[in-house]
Design an enzyme around this catalytic site. Structure first.
Site, PDB file in Angstrom:
ATOM      1  N   GLY A 176       4.951  -3.155   6.439  1.00 52.71           N
ATOM      2  CA  GLY A 176       6.626  -3.387   6.746  1.00 52.71           C
ATOM      3  C   GLY A 176       7.448  -2.708   7.736  1.00 52.71           C
ATOM      4  O   GLY A 176       6.931  -1.469   8.157  1.00 52.71           O
ATOM      5  N   GLU A 212       0.863  -1.225  -0.057  1.00 54.21           N
ATOM      6  CA  GLU A 212       0.032   0.149  -0.044  1.00 54.21           C
ATOM      7  C   GLU A 212       0.855   1.125  -0.053  1.00 54.21           C
ATOM      8  O   GLU A 212       1.986   1.428   0.416  1.00 54.21           O
ATOM      9  CB  GLU A 212      -0.875   0.315   1.323  1.00 54.21           C
ATOM     10  CG  GLU A 212      -1.687  -0.893   1.539  1.00 54.21           C
ATOM     11  CD  GLU A 212      -2.459  -0.947   2.756  1.00 54.21           C
ATOM     12  OE1 GLU A 212      -2.906  -1.866   3.310  1.00 54.21           O
ATOM     13  OE2 GLU A 212      -2.442   0.054   3.481  1.00 54.21           O
ATOM     14  N   CYS A 262       3.472   7.931   1.631  1.00 53.46           N
ATOM     15  CA  CYS A 262       3.946   7.055   2.424  1.00 53.46           C
ATOM     16  C   CYS A 262       3.984   5.625   1.677  1.00 53.46           C
ATOM     17  O   CYS A 262       2.991   5.379   0.974  1.00 53.46           O
ATOM     18  CB  CYS A 262       2.745   6.877   3.477  1.00 53.46           C
ATOM     19  SG  CYS A 262       2.627   5.419   4.591  1.00 53.46           S
ATOM     20  N   ASN A 300      -6.868   3.369  14.909  1.00 49.14           N
ATOM     21  CA  ASN A 300      -7.775   2.911  13.897  1.00 49.14           C
ATOM     22  C   ASN A 300      -8.298   1.647  14.312  1.00 49.14           C
ATOM     23  O   ASN A 300      -7.822   0.952  14.895  1.00 49.14           O
ATOM     24  CB  ASN A 300      -7.101   2.652  12.658  1.00 49.14           C
ATOM     25  CG  ASN A 300      -7.424   4.010  11.645  1.00 49.14           C
ATOM     26  OD1 ASN A 300      -8.529   3.840  11.101  1.00 49.14           O
ATOM     27  ND2 ASN A 300      -6.571   4.707  11.142  1.00 49.14           N
ATOM     28  N   CYS A 329      -2.357   1.487   8.320  1.00 52.25           N
ATOM     29  CA  CYS A 329      -1.230   0.600   7.629  1.00 52.25           C
ATOM     30  C   CYS A 329      -1.882  -0.972   7.696  1.00 52.25           C
ATOM     31  O   CYS A 329      -2.140  -1.522   8.400  1.00 52.25           O
ATOM     32  CB  CYS A 329      -0.156   1.000   8.435  1.00 52.25           C
ATOM     33  SG  CYS A 329       0.945  -0.463   8.714  1.00 52.25           S
ATOM     34  N   CYS A 374       2.555  -6.535  15.850  1.00 53.34           N
ATOM     35  CA  CYS A 374       2.058  -5.523  16.727  1.00 53.34           C
ATOM     36  C   CYS A 374       0.672  -5.730  16.708  1.00 53.34           C
ATOM     37  O   CYS A 374      -0.048  -6.042  15.643  1.00 53.34           O
ATOM     38  CB  CYS A 374       2.397  -4.159  16.457  1.00 53.34           C
ATOM     39  SG  CYS A 374       4.157  -3.676  16.190  1.00 53.34           S
ATOM     40  N   CYS A 376       4.492  -8.173   7.435  1.00 54.39           N
ATOM     41  CA  CYS A 376       5.549  -7.876   8.338  1.00 54.39           C
ATOM     42  C   CYS A 376       5.525  -8.794   9.555  1.00 54.39           C
ATOM     43  O   CYS A 376       4.473  -9.658   9.815  1.00 54.39           O
ATOM     44  CB  CYS A 376       4.974  -6.527   9.109  1.00 54.39           C
ATOM     45  SG  CYS A 376       6.159  -5.902  10.411  1.00 54.39           S
ATOM     46  N   CYS A 414      -2.016  -3.932  14.655  1.00 55.20           N
ATOM     47  CA  CYS A 414      -1.832  -3.588  13.157  1.00 55.20           C
ATOM     48  C   CYS A 414      -2.075  -4.682  12.293  1.00 55.20           C
ATOM     49  O   CYS A 414      -1.996  -5.972  12.366  1.00 55.20           O
ATOM     50  CB  CYS A 414      -0.036  -3.276  13.101  1.00 55.20           C
ATOM     51  SG  CYS A 414       0.271  -3.050  11.310  1.00 55.20           S
TER      52      CYS A 414
HETATM   53  N1  SAH Z   1       6.728  -0.877  11.014  1.00 59.93           N
HETATM   54  C1  SAH Z   1       6.963   0.517  11.133  1.00 59.93           C
HETATM   55  C2  SAH Z   1       6.361   1.516  10.223  1.00 59.93           C
HETATM   56  C3  SAH Z   1       4.955   0.966   9.528  1.00 59.93           C
HETATM   57  S1  SAH Z   1       3.617   1.024  10.713  1.00 59.93           S
HETATM   58  C4  SAH Z   1       6.365   1.025  12.569  1.00 59.93           C
HETATM   59  O1  SAH Z   1       5.845   0.089  13.308  1.00 59.93           O
HETATM   60  O2  SAH Z   1       6.755   1.993  12.871  1.00 59.93           O
HETATM   61  C5  SAH Z   1       3.248   2.917  10.663  1.00 59.93           C
HETATM   62  C6  SAH Z   1       2.582   3.426  11.804  1.00 59.93           C
HETATM   63  O3  SAH Z   1       1.252   2.871  11.901  1.00 59.93           O
HETATM   64  C7  SAH Z   1       3.201   2.864  13.171  1.00 59.93           C
HETATM   65  O4  SAH Z   1       3.422   4.042  13.982  1.00 59.93           O
HETATM   66  C8  SAH Z   1       2.063   2.048  13.576  1.00 59.93           C
HETATM   67  O5  SAH Z   1       2.261   2.017  15.183  1.00 59.93           O
HETATM   68  C9  SAH Z   1       0.874   2.782  13.265  1.00 59.93           C
HETATM   69  N2  SAH Z   1      -0.233   1.927  13.199  1.00 59.93           N
HETATM   70  C10 SAH Z   1      -0.433   0.344  12.760  1.00 59.93           C
HETATM   71  N3  SAH Z   1      -1.763  -0.156  13.040  1.00 59.93           N
HETATM   72  C11 SAH Z   1      -2.495   1.009  13.431  1.00 59.93           C
HETATM   73  C12 SAH Z   1      -3.769   1.378  13.918  1.00 59.93           C
HETATM   74  N4  SAH Z   1      -4.513   0.151  14.000  1.00 59.93           N
HETATM   75  N5  SAH Z   1      -4.022   2.494  14.446  1.00 59.93           N
HETATM   76  C13 SAH Z   1      -3.112   3.584  14.399  1.00 59.93           C
HETATM   77  N6  SAH Z   1      -1.998   3.635  13.853  1.00 59.93           N
HETATM   78  C14 SAH Z   1      -1.554   2.184  13.401  1.00 59.93           C
HETATM   79 FE1  SF4 Z   2       4.102  -3.366  13.719  1.00 60.42          FE
HETATM   80 FE2  SF4 Z   2       5.035  -1.510  11.992  1.00 60.42          FE
HETATM   81 FE3  SF4 Z   2       5.113  -4.228  11.488  1.00 60.42          FE
HETATM   82 FE4  SF4 Z   2       2.614  -2.986  11.898  1.00 60.42          FE
HETATM   83  S1  SF4 Z   2       4.115  -2.675  10.010  1.00 60.42           S
HETATM   84  S2  SF4 Z   2       3.263  -5.032  12.671  1.00 60.42           S
HETATM   85  S3  SF4 Z   2       3.215  -1.563  13.218  1.00 60.42           S
HETATM   86  S4  SF4 Z   2       6.357  -3.160  12.980  1.00 60.42           S
END
Ligand code: SAH
Ligand code: SF4
Length: 353
Positions: free
Chosen positions: A162, A90, A103, A292, A340, A114, A110, A117
């Site tokens: 990622g 994306e 972005c 989100n 994301c 988390c 990934c 996510c």
């Molecule tokens: N992997 C990297 C970059 C991609 S994620 C990282 O984790 O920083 C980009 C951002 O989106 C991160 O700050 C992540 O914590 C946030 N993010 C992911 N899922 C989300 C959600 N459901 N609501 C809000 N932010 C989210």
């Molecule tokens: Fe975590 Fe970023 Fe990977 Fe989503 S993309 S699982 S927020 S490290």
């Protein structure tokens, strides 16, 4: 087949010299200029047909295609990109007063997992190459009427699908390629890399001599709370993470940005105080993000309970009182699967049906 965007101008020159004997020296420069406008080999009108055919046999010239575009009410555009092997990632284009920020994704999926996510749910399919990351920018720049000479994309954030520091070599190569004076020539100051906190690679990155902004997905202020929502907290403690962040700051003097989703468990007064303590000695800014819709429900993981509007605004007040610079992120494009990985995932799920 190779992705031609993985090559720097110097590497392209070398490759072409091996491909054809007695090739004029200026050919590589001509091809490189077309590539930065994201043109196909067939569009390179000043390149002899014979050479174009040879290039077509060896290289992929459109490694990233726009599969779908969604335009939000607020003007944010979300892209589903397809890669040459059928994988999807994306991108999101946001318009700000000072320019357009794109972005981009660094991996298909990934493996950091988390809890909040969508990208992490199915694990990692594969890394993107440096050239594929570059092509995400070039395809959108062309799509919105930009060229290399008249760039429509002014800022880039590595915040799509990622974990950039889990694809370290390709990401560093990409940063060098996109900021190359002979290439797209995007200033490194206009690039942000967001990481969930791979401390060892943050230290490595500090030594690369890059001028990019480091963004840290912090999301909690104690190891115990962080472990509830981020697996990476089991690998690196906050102490180790902040040691690496401070090293990065010392080396680069670049202001650090923190991403912080507003959860019920992490927006107490003590959290604000702990942020101040952890960040001692840093120049930094806090980006507060309303969470989100999450892939895992709050019932499965109570730590994901969002902060109430009131609690979130009190938290912002607490930060302000402590002299911490903080803003709540505009929720751009929330009507188009904003967060994301949500768009990619919804497409994968639909394919399965
Ligand atoms: N992997 C990297 C970059 C991609 S994620 C990282 O984790 O920083 C980009 C951002 O989106 C991160 O700050 C992540 O914590 C946030 N993010 C992911 N899922 C989300 C959600 N459901 N609501 C809000 N932010 C989210
Ligand atoms: Fe975590 Fe970023 Fe990977 Fe989503 S993309 S699982 S927020 S490290």
């Amino acid at each position: 087949m190779k992705i031609i965007y993985d090559l720097s101008l110097k590497e392209l020159k070398e490759e072409l010299e091996n491909l054809i004997q007695k090739m004029p020296r200026f050919r590589a420069g001509q091809i490189f200029a077309w590539l930065n406008d994201y043109k196909q080999f067939d569009e390179m009108t000043n390149i002899p047909t014979e050479l174009r055919e040879l290039l077509k046999e060896k290289y992929i010239d459109q490694p990233v295609k726009i599969e779908k575009e969604f335009i939000s009410k607020d003007g944010t555009r979300k892209y589903l990109f397809s890669l040459s092997d059928g994988n999807t990632v994306e991108g999101v284009l946001m318009e700000y007063k000072y320019g357009n920020t794109l972005c981009i994704s660094t991996q298909c999926g990934c493996r950091m997992g988390c809890a909040f996510c969508a990208t992490g749910i199915d694990g990692l399919a594969r890394n993107l190459t440096a050239g594929e990351m570059l092509a995400e920018i070039l395809v959108v720049n062309r799509h919105i009427g930009g060229t290399k000479a008249d760039r429509k994309i002014t800022n880039v954030v590595l915040m799509g699908c990622g974990e950039p520091l889990d694809n370290y070599d390709n990401v560093v190569k990409f940063i060098r390629l996109v900021s190359d004076k002979e290439g797209f020539n995007l200033s490194q100051r206009n690039i942000s890399l967001s990481t969930c906190g791979l401390a060892d690679n943050i230290k490595r990155l500090a030594d690369e001599n890059l001028a990019i902004t480091l963004t840290i997905s912090l999301h909690a202020t104690t190891d115990e709370k962080r472990k509830k929502i981020m697996k990476i907290a089991n690998a690196y403690s906050l102490k180790e993470l902040f040691f690496a962040i401070k090293y990065y700051f010392e080396k680069t003097k670049r202001r650090i940005v923190f991403e912080y989703i507003e959860l019920d468990i992490n927006t107490n007064k003590e959290d604000a105080e702990r942020i101040k303590e952890l960040c001692k000695g840093l120049s930094y800014h806090m980006n507060l993000i309303p969470i989100n819709t999450t892939p895992h429900s709050e019932k499965e993981n109570p730590a994901l309970k969002p902060a109430s509007k009131q609690k979130a605004s009190e938290f912002w007040e607490n930060l302000k009182e402590l002299g911490i610079s903080a803003t709540t992120r505009r929720t751009l494009g929330s009507d188009i699967a904003g967060a994301c990985g949500q768009l990619r995932r919804s497409t994968i799920l639909n394919q399965d049906k």
